[in-house]
Design a protein around this motif. Structure first.
Motif, PDB file in Angstrom:
ATOM      1  N   LEU A 120       6.097  24.270 -69.422  1.00  0.00           N
ATOM      2  CA  LEU A 120       6.973  23.631 -70.629  1.00  0.00           C
ATOM      3  C   LEU A 120       6.272  24.308 -71.923  1.00  0.00           C
ATOM      4  O   LEU A 120       7.248  24.287 -72.925  1.00  0.00           O
ATOM      5  CB  LEU A 120       6.748  21.914 -70.535  1.00  0.00           C
ATOM      6  N   ALA A 121       5.200  24.451 -72.033  1.00  0.00           N
ATOM      7  CA  ALA A 121       4.399  25.058 -73.252  1.00  0.00           C
ATOM      8  C   ALA A 121       5.310  26.391 -73.631  1.00  0.00           C
ATOM      9  O   ALA A 121       5.581  26.800 -74.633  1.00  0.00           O
ATOM     10  CB  ALA A 121       3.011  25.240 -73.055  1.00  0.00           C
ATOM     11  N   VAL A 122       5.452  27.273 -72.586  1.00  0.00           N
ATOM     12  CA  VAL A 122       6.209  28.712 -72.684  1.00  0.00           C
ATOM     13  C   VAL A 122       7.586  28.230 -73.006  1.00  0.00           C
ATOM     14  O   VAL A 122       8.227  28.875 -74.002  1.00  0.00           O
ATOM     15  CB  VAL A 122       5.791  29.421 -71.261  1.00  0.00           C
ATOM     16  N   ILE A 123       8.244  27.311 -72.403  1.00  0.00           N
ATOM     17  CA  ILE A 123       9.648  27.197 -72.824  1.00  0.00           C
ATOM     18  C   ILE A 123       9.782  26.649 -74.346  1.00  0.00           C
ATOM     19  O   ILE A 123      10.701  27.135 -75.020  1.00  0.00           O
ATOM     20  CB  ILE A 123      10.205  26.258 -71.691  1.00  0.00           C
ATOM     21  N   PHE A 124       8.886  25.820 -74.673  1.00  0.00           N
ATOM     22  CA  PHE A 124       8.955  25.511 -76.005  1.00  0.00           C
ATOM     23  C   PHE A 124       8.571  26.799 -76.936  1.00  0.00           C
ATOM     24  O   PHE A 124       9.436  26.877 -77.948  1.00  0.00           O
ATOM     25  CB  PHE A 124       7.919  24.393 -76.351  1.00  0.00           C
ATOM     26  N   GLY A 125       7.779  27.482 -76.587  1.00  0.00           N
ATOM     27  CA  GLY A 125       7.588  28.621 -77.329  1.00  0.00           C
ATOM     28  C   GLY A 125       8.806  29.626 -77.577  1.00  0.00           C
ATOM     29  O   GLY A 125       9.079  30.169 -78.507  1.00  0.00           O
ATOM     30  N   LEU A 126       9.541  29.720 -76.497  1.00  0.00           N
ATOM     31  CA  LEU A 126      10.836  30.470 -76.184  1.00  0.00           C
ATOM     32  C   LEU A 126      11.769  29.793 -77.188  1.00  0.00           C
ATOM     33  O   LEU A 126      12.681  30.490 -77.922  1.00  0.00           O
ATOM     34  CB  LEU A 126      11.207  30.575 -74.707  1.00  0.00           C
ATOM     35  N   TYR A 127      11.873  28.481 -77.060  1.00  0.00           N
ATOM     36  CA  TYR A 127      12.832  27.746 -77.860  1.00  0.00           C
ATOM     37  C   TYR A 127      12.352  28.172 -79.393  1.00  0.00           C
ATOM     38  O   TYR A 127      13.453  28.273 -80.168  1.00  0.00           O
ATOM     39  CB  TYR A 127      12.684  26.292 -77.653  1.00  0.00           C
ATOM     40  N   ARG A 128      11.124  28.347 -79.773  1.00  0.00           N
ATOM     41  CA  ARG A 128      10.729  28.453 -81.202  1.00  0.00           C
ATOM     42  C   ARG A 128      11.369  29.817 -81.564  1.00  0.00           C
ATOM     43  O   ARG A 128      11.867  30.137 -82.722  1.00  0.00           O
ATOM     44  CB  ARG A 128       9.312  28.055 -81.413  1.00  0.00           C
ATOM     45  N   LEU A 129      11.240  30.700 -80.687  1.00  0.00           N
ATOM     46  CA  LEU A 129      11.344  32.040 -80.967  1.00  0.00           C
ATOM     47  C   LEU A 129      12.976  32.282 -80.915  1.00  0.00           C
ATOM     48  O   LEU A 129      13.322  33.069 -82.022  1.00  0.00           O
ATOM     49  CB  LEU A 129      10.994  33.162 -79.733  1.00  0.00           C
ATOM     50  N   ALA A 130      13.641  31.436 -80.233  1.00  0.00           N
ATOM     51  CA  ALA A 130      15.002  31.749 -80.245  1.00  0.00           C
ATOM     52  C   ALA A 130      15.679  31.054 -81.637  1.00  0.00           C
ATOM     53  O   ALA A 130      16.480  31.584 -82.224  1.00  0.00           O
ATOM     54  CB  ALA A 130      15.765  30.968 -78.955  1.00  0.00           C
ATOM     55  N   ALA A 131      14.945  30.032 -82.113  1.00  0.00           N
ATOM     56  CA  ALA A 131      15.332  29.515 -83.270  1.00  0.00           C
ATOM     57  C   ALA A 131      15.090  30.487 -84.496  1.00  0.00           C
ATOM     58  O   ALA A 131      15.912  30.504 -85.542  1.00  0.00           O
ATOM     59  CB  ALA A 131      14.639  28.113 -83.419  1.00  0.00           C
ATOM     60  N   ALA A 132      13.908  31.245 -84.341  1.00  0.00           N
ATOM     61  CA  ALA A 132      13.665  31.887 -85.209  1.00  0.00           C
ATOM     62  C   ALA A 132      14.293  33.499 -85.451  1.00  0.00           C
ATOM     63  O   ALA A 132      14.652  34.001 -86.409  1.00  0.00           O
ATOM     64  CB  ALA A 132      12.141  32.306 -85.404  1.00  0.00           C
ATOM     65  N   ARG A 133      14.439  34.012 -84.202  1.00  0.00           N
ATOM     66  CA  ARG A 133      14.935  35.513 -83.979  1.00  0.00           C
ATOM     67  C   ARG A 133      16.470  35.476 -83.342  1.00  0.00           C
ATOM     68  O   ARG A 133      16.994  36.676 -83.480  1.00  0.00           O
ATOM     69  CB  ARG A 133      14.083  36.135 -83.157  1.00  0.00           C
ATOM     70  N   GLY A 134      16.808  34.436 -82.942  1.00  0.00           N
ATOM     71  CA  GLY A 134      18.198  34.450 -82.064  1.00  0.00           C
ATOM     72  C   GLY A 134      18.135  34.402 -80.630  1.00  0.00           C
ATOM     73  O   GLY A 134      16.995  34.905 -80.090  1.00  0.00           O
ATOM     74  N   LEU A 135      18.893  33.577 -80.002  1.00  0.00           N
ATOM     75  CA  LEU A 135      19.065  33.676 -78.516  1.00  0.00           C
ATOM     76  C   LEU A 135      19.067  34.973 -77.957  1.00  0.00           C
ATOM     77  O   LEU A 135      18.543  35.323 -77.097  1.00  0.00           O
ATOM     78  CB  LEU A 135      20.019  32.713 -78.049  1.00  0.00           C
ATOM     79  N   ALA A 136      20.010  35.843 -78.584  1.00  0.00           N
ATOM     80  CA  ALA A 136      20.132  37.116 -78.193  1.00  0.00           C
ATOM     81  C   ALA A 136      19.193  37.968 -77.942  1.00  0.00           C
ATOM     82  O   ALA A 136      18.558  38.826 -77.005  1.00  0.00           O
ATOM     83  CB  ALA A 136      21.330  37.840 -78.691  1.00  0.00           C
ATOM     84  N   TRP A 137      18.147  37.793 -79.038  1.00  0.00           N
ATOM     85  CA  TRP A 137      16.875  38.701 -79.051  1.00  0.00           C
ATOM     86  C   TRP A 137      15.843  38.217 -77.819  1.00  0.00           C
ATOM     87  O   TRP A 137      15.361  39.087 -77.229  1.00  0.00           O
ATOM     88  CB  TRP A 137      15.938  38.148 -80.464  1.00  0.00           C
ATOM     89  N   VAL A 138      15.809  36.793 -77.818  1.00  0.00           N
ATOM     90  CA  VAL A 138      14.831  36.385 -76.508  1.00  0.00           C
ATOM     91  C   VAL A 138      15.427  36.842 -75.392  1.00  0.00           C
ATOM     92  O   VAL A 138      14.690  37.270 -74.411  1.00  0.00           O
ATOM     93  CB  VAL A 138      14.724  34.935 -76.702  1.00  0.00           C
ATOM     94  N   LEU A 139      16.771  36.839 -75.100  1.00  0.00           N
ATOM     95  CA  LEU A 139      17.289  37.092 -73.965  1.00  0.00           C
ATOM     96  C   LEU A 139      17.153  38.709 -73.570  1.00  0.00           C
ATOM     97  O   LEU A 139      16.704  39.101 -72.420  1.00  0.00           O
ATOM     98  CB  LEU A 139      18.639  36.725 -73.774  1.00  0.00           C
ATOM     99  N   CYS A 140      17.058  39.804 -74.685  1.00  0.00           N
ATOM    100  CA  CYS A 140      17.100  40.777 -74.537  1.00  0.00           C
ATOM    101  C   CYS A 140      15.526  41.231 -74.435  1.00  0.00           C
ATOM    102  O   CYS A 140      15.152  41.994 -73.552  1.00  0.00           O
ATOM    103  CB  CYS A 140      17.523  41.587 -75.733  1.00  0.00           C
ATOM    104  N   VAL A 141      14.747  40.729 -75.173  1.00  0.00           N
ATOM    105  CA  VAL A 141      13.298  41.040 -74.854  1.00  0.00           C
ATOM    106  C   VAL A 141      12.526  40.512 -73.797  1.00  0.00           C
ATOM    107  O   VAL A 141      11.507  41.102 -73.162  1.00  0.00           O
ATOM    108  CB  VAL A 141      12.423  40.726 -76.283  1.00  0.00           C
ATOM    109  N   TYR A 142      12.923  39.014 -73.530  1.00  0.00           N
ATOM    110  CA  TYR A 142      12.112  38.392 -72.499  1.00  0.00           C
ATOM    111  C   TYR A 142      13.004  38.131 -71.284  1.00  0.00           C
ATOM    112  O   TYR A 142      12.447  38.347 -69.978  1.00  0.00           O
ATOM    113  CB  TYR A 142      11.684  37.034 -73.291  1.00  0.00           C
ATOM    114  N   GLY A 143      14.285  37.784 -71.413  1.00  0.00           N
ATOM    115  CA  GLY A 143      14.974  37.311 -70.247  1.00  0.00           C
ATOM    116  C   GLY A 143      15.435  38.508 -69.272  1.00  0.00           C
ATOM    117  O   GLY A 143      15.357  38.279 -67.990  1.00  0.00           O
ATOM    118  N   GLY A 144      15.744  39.652 -69.891  1.00  0.00           N
ATOM    119  CA  GLY A 144      16.152  40.769 -69.063  1.00  0.00           C
ATOM    120  C   GLY A 144      15.019  41.005 -68.179  1.00  0.00           C
ATOM    121  O   GLY A 144      15.214  41.219 -66.793  1.00  0.00           O
TER     122      GLY A 144
END
Length: 427
Positions: free
Chosen positions: A275-299
């Protein structure tokens, strides 16, 4: 058509007028034997199967099975064959692999986030998938190091192992303690149809009604795609492909049937880490955008999950491997019912979890950096009980998906003989 078939046909055309029929039969057998090594399994490989008329059918193959009888050696004898230093764990050496992998992952991240946006659009569409594949392979190596921690193979200090494993696995959205406990039970019950924890093969009578409609190339492609993309999260969330329990089983549920009372507090810790990592990813998505998180981390994470399922599946799924019911199973034979695979250069990237799996199941607290030496030491003693397959993994998963549909006892064998083998025949 197999290469052996092509070469047999060429030789027949070239020498049909000069080689007597009997010699041509011997020559076909020799060609079939030579080319059986293209998909090797242990010492036997794939061998051409003679028909009832004594002719060789090069396109039909039978797989030499692993022995299912009690082995003529003991676990203690295998351990004595391994140099003692192979069992020693070094904190510095183990951490060196963590640091090395994280440095490579950081460099890949830096290149992707610093330079990819400067590329012309067509090239960026190519660059990102390459990044996902390469970064995913590196992070699979990180996953393996956390797996070492779960086996207490990282260091001599259990608390240190658990801290490192918790941090690394949580960063990859893996509930560390939940997986550690279920994976330990997998090692305790490998090859058991009744008690193994993951990739438990079904008997024919237990197959879903639609299984026979998937036993074709399109159905197989669909099954493999779903397994590699959704298999890992579905296993964690819903125990898909896992051991059947009398109620719903989930790796995130501290009170689920997978865990006992002593383990429940650690499941809460695992959930908190994820949950802590998911929250961190949520904050990243809010700051950088969901597409950025998916490209850098999700793929890359999708690649990690796919390789995790692929590696585990191929280690325990092969037509040459036996499975046992409770009347026949014992730990030693179950631990031997695994197969080493060859992933080429990725063997090193994955810290040799792929090509030393037999030794790992026998001595799971041995650090990965000694596993190759240990494997070489025990292979002569194991003999035919050592199973390996050099088939490229992308071909192997297609083949096993075709041939390993369910398990059954051999026809004509006593029903009380609780040894089961893979098959794919439907009425």
């Amino acid at each position: 058509m197999q290469l052996s078939s092509i070469y047999t046909a060429l030789i027949d055309c070239q020498f049909a007028k000069v080689i007597p029929n009997q010699q041509r039969k011997k020559k076909k057998l020799l060609v079939g034997f030579l080319f059986s090594g293209s998909e090797t399994m242990g010492a036997g490989g794939r061998m051409s199967s003679p028909s009832s008329h004594g002719k060789v059918e090069p396109d039909r193959h039978v797989q030499k099975r692993a022995p299912d009888a009690k082995p003529p050696f003991t676990l203690g004898e295998l351990k004595k064959a391994i140099p003692p230093h192979c069992f020693r764990r070094s904190v510095l050496r183990s951490f060196s692999y963590v640091v090395y992998d994280l440095i490579i992952a950081s460099l890949l991240y830096h290149v992707a986030t610093t330079y990819f946006h400067l590329l012309p659009r067509p090239l960026s569409y190519v660059a990102w998938p390459i990044y996902w594949a390469v970064q995913g392979c590196v992070l699979t190596g990180v996953w393996v190091l956390a797996h070492e921690c779960g086996h207490h193979a990282f260091s001599d200090y259990q608390l240190l192992d658990d801290i490192v494993g918790l941090v690394l696995h949580s960063c990859l959205l893996v509930p560390y303690f939940s997986w550690k406990h279920s994976h330990r039970r997998h090692h305790s019950n490998t090859g058991s149809l009744d008690r193994d924890e993951v990739f438990v093969p079904k008997q024919k009578s237990s197959l879903s009604w639609f299984s026979k409609y998937l036993n074709n190339p399109p159905g197989r492609l669909l099954t493999i795609t779903i397994t590699l993309t959704l298999g890992w999260p579905l296993y964690l969330a819903c125990n898909v492909s896992g051991r059947p329990y009398d109620r719903f089983a989930c790796h995130y549920d501290p009170y689920g049937p997978i865990f006992n009372d002593r383990e429940r507090a650690e499941i809460y810790i695992s959930d908190a880490g994820v949950l802590a990592v998911i929250f961190g990813l949520y904050r990243l998505a809010a700051a950088r955008g969901l597409a950025w998180v998916l490209c850098v981390y999700g793929g890359p994470l999708l690649v990690v999950n796919s390789f995790l399922v692929l590696i585990t599946y191929l280690q325990h799924t092969h037509v040459a491997l036996p499975h046992y019911d409770s009347s026949e199973w014992d730990w030693f034979r179950g631990a031997l019912a695994t197969v080493d695979r060859d992933y080429g250069i990725l063997n090193k990237v994955f810290h040799n979890i792929t090509d030393t799996h037999v030794a790992h199941h026998l001595f799971s607290t041995m650090p990965h950096y000694h596993a190759m030496e240990a494997t070489r030491a025990i292979k002569p003693l194991l003999g035919e009980y050592y199973q390996s397959d050099d088939t490229p993994f992308y071909r192997a998963i297609w083949r096993e998906g075709k041939e390993c549909v369910y398990v059954q006892q051999d026809e004509g064998k006593p029903k009380n003989k609780g040894v089961y083998w893979y098959s794919n025949k439907f009425d």
